[in-house]
Write a protein that holds these residues in place. Structure first.
Motif, PDB file in Angstrom:
ATOM      1  N   ILE A  21       1.884 -19.950  -2.162  1.00  0.00           N
ATOM      2  CA  ILE A  21       2.371 -18.585  -1.943  1.00  0.00           C
ATOM      3  C   ILE A  21       1.239 -17.677  -1.454  1.00  0.00           C
ATOM      4  O   ILE A  21       1.388 -16.955  -0.457  1.00  0.00           O
ATOM      5  N   VAL A  22       0.103 -17.717  -2.128  1.00  0.00           N
ATOM      6  CA  VAL A  22      -1.010 -16.830  -1.743  1.00  0.00           C
ATOM      7  C   VAL A  22      -1.586 -17.235  -0.389  1.00  0.00           C
ATOM      8  O   VAL A  22      -1.889 -16.385   0.446  1.00  0.00           O
ATOM      9  N   ALA A  23      -1.716 -18.536  -0.143  1.00  0.00           N
ATOM     10  CA  ALA A  23      -2.258 -19.012   1.134  1.00  0.00           C
ATOM     11  C   ALA A  23      -1.374 -18.614   2.313  1.00  0.00           C
ATOM     12  O   ALA A  23      -1.871 -18.412   3.420  1.00  0.00           O
ATOM     13  N   ALA A  24      -0.066 -18.464   2.080  1.00  0.00           N
ATOM     14  CA  ALA A  24       0.844 -18.042   3.161  1.00  0.00           C
ATOM     15  C   ALA A  24       0.541 -16.612   3.606  1.00  0.00           C
ATOM     16  O   ALA A  24       0.839 -16.232   4.745  1.00  0.00           O
ATOM     17  N   GLY A  25      -0.032 -15.816   2.722  1.00  0.00           N
ATOM     18  CA  GLY A  25      -0.458 -14.461   3.093  1.00  0.00           C
ATOM     19  C   GLY A  25       0.670 -13.501   3.386  1.00  0.00           C
ATOM     20  O   GLY A  25       0.471 -12.539   4.117  1.00  0.00           O
ATOM     21  N   GLU A 120       6.353  -4.629   1.707  1.00  0.00           N
ATOM     22  CA  GLU A 120       7.693  -4.108   1.974  1.00  0.00           C
ATOM     23  C   GLU A 120       8.646  -5.138   2.589  1.00  0.00           C
ATOM     24  O   GLU A 120       9.853  -4.997   2.461  1.00  0.00           O
ATOM     25  N   THR A 121       8.125  -6.193   3.198  1.00  0.00           N
ATOM     26  CA  THR A 121       8.978  -7.238   3.762  1.00  0.00           C
ATOM     27  C   THR A 121       9.280  -8.351   2.760  1.00  0.00           C
ATOM     28  O   THR A 121      10.001  -9.297   3.090  1.00  0.00           O
ATOM     29  N   ASN A 122       8.749  -8.259   1.555  1.00  0.00           N
ATOM     30  CA  ASN A 122       8.951  -9.280   0.532  1.00  0.00           C
ATOM     31  C   ASN A 122      10.423  -9.272   0.103  1.00  0.00           C
ATOM     32  O   ASN A 122      10.939  -8.235  -0.313  1.00  0.00           O
ATOM     33  N   PRO A 123      11.113 -10.409   0.172  1.00  0.00           N
ATOM     34  CA  PRO A 123      12.511 -10.454  -0.268  1.00  0.00           C
ATOM     35  C   PRO A 123      12.702 -10.034  -1.723  1.00  0.00           C
ATOM     36  O   PRO A 123      13.792  -9.614  -2.104  1.00  0.00           O
ATOM     37  N   ARG A 147       3.297 -12.634  10.122  1.00  0.00           N
ATOM     38  CA  ARG A 147       4.422 -12.680  11.078  1.00  0.00           C
ATOM     39  C   ARG A 147       4.815 -11.319  11.607  1.00  0.00           C
ATOM     40  O   ARG A 147       5.226 -11.193  12.757  1.00  0.00           O
ATOM     41  N   TYR A 148       4.706 -10.287  10.762  1.00  0.00           N
ATOM     42  CA  TYR A 148       5.223  -8.972  11.136  1.00  0.00           C
ATOM     43  C   TYR A 148       4.147  -7.964  11.508  1.00  0.00           C
ATOM     44  O   TYR A 148       4.466  -6.826  11.846  1.00  0.00           O
ATOM     45  N   GLY A 152       3.898  -1.960   5.295  1.00  0.00           N
ATOM     46  CA  GLY A 152       3.545  -1.122   4.155  1.00  0.00           C
ATOM     47  C   GLY A 152       3.544  -1.869   2.834  1.00  0.00           C
ATOM     48  O   GLY A 152       4.101  -2.967   2.701  1.00  0.00           O
ATOM     49  N   LEU A 153       2.913  -1.241   1.864  1.00  0.00           N
ATOM     50  CA  LEU A 153       2.911  -1.724   0.481  1.00  0.00           C
ATOM     51  C   LEU A 153       3.632  -0.690  -0.379  1.00  0.00           C
ATOM     52  O   LEU A 153       3.237   0.481  -0.419  1.00  0.00           O
ATOM     53  N   HIS A 154       4.706  -1.132  -1.049  1.00  0.00           N
ATOM     54  CA  HIS A 154       5.439  -0.245  -1.950  1.00  0.00           C
ATOM     55  C   HIS A 154       4.747  -0.158  -3.297  1.00  0.00           C
ATOM     56  O   HIS A 154       4.218  -1.150  -3.809  1.00  0.00           O
ATOM     57  N   ILE A 155       4.814   1.001  -3.884  1.00  0.00           N
ATOM     58  CA  ILE A 155       4.481   1.205  -5.286  1.00  0.00           C
ATOM     59  C   ILE A 155       5.825   1.390  -5.980  1.00  0.00           C
ATOM     60  O   ILE A 155       6.591   2.304  -5.631  1.00  0.00           O
ATOM     61  N   MET A 156       6.122   0.485  -6.919  1.00  0.00           N
ATOM     62  CA  MET A 156       7.441   0.479  -7.562  1.00  0.00           C
ATOM     63  C   MET A 156       7.290   0.694  -9.066  1.00  0.00           C
ATOM     64  O   MET A 156       6.303   0.287  -9.661  1.00  0.00           O
TER      65      MET A 156
END
Length: 165
Positions: A21-25, A120-123, A147-148, A152-156
């Motif tokens: 998972i981490v290596a996929a970035g 933000e693109t994380n399912p 890929r994209y 952005g990075l969400h704060i949730m």
């Protein structure tokens, strides 16, 4: 599925999907080249409560940790990380683990949980919003997605207590 606290002996079962998972970035703001030693220190730190999910055959298929996000007077706000073996995704292990961890964090006295950097693109954003998390804000162009491009990075955040009680 069995969800339980992890032991040191679980790391060899977590590492293969953690590394993948981490290596996929694509979903974690950690170095894709993180060594196994550094990964273990990150995930299995004594400051964290770590959990695993086992399938019906006893295979570890997911893991999560909970730790204080802040210190001192703000130490009752939790942070957590979740990973599901990509080969086992979509079978309910992530949702079950998330519900379990939220209950465990509440039982441990946390008043809320915050995620500092959800790509933000994380399912999983859909999972988190379905479990009551809200997006407090988004840091634009903060993550270089393979890929994209820049996303952005969400704060949730989600409260873990009823403010009316």
């Amino acid at each position: 599925m069995l969800i339980r606290e992890a032991t040191a002996g679980d790391w060899p079962h977590i590492w293969p999907f953690w590394h993948r998972i981490v290596a996929a970035g694509e979903t974690y703001a950690w170095d894709p080249d993180t060594s196994e030693e550094d990964a273990r220190a990150l995930w299995m730190s004594p400051a964290k409560r770590v959990y695993v999910t086992e399938d019906d055959t006893g295979t570890v298929v997911a893991s999560a940790y909970v730790t204080p996000n802040y210190g001192g007077p703000a130490a009752r706000i939790a942070n957590a990380g979740f990973m599901v073996d990509p080969d086992r995704a979509g079978r309910g292990a992530g949702r079950a683990l998330a519900e379990y961890v939220l209950d465990a964090a509440r039982a441990d006295g946390y008043r809320g949980m915050v995620f500092n950097a959800v790509v933000e693109t994380n399912p999983a954003v859909g999972l988190w919003t379905s479990l009551g998390f809200t997006i407090l804000g988004t840091v634009p162009d903060a993550f270089d997605h393979p890929r994209y491009g820049r996303v952005g990075l969400h704060i949730m955040h989600r409260a873990l207590w009823d403010p009316l009680s």
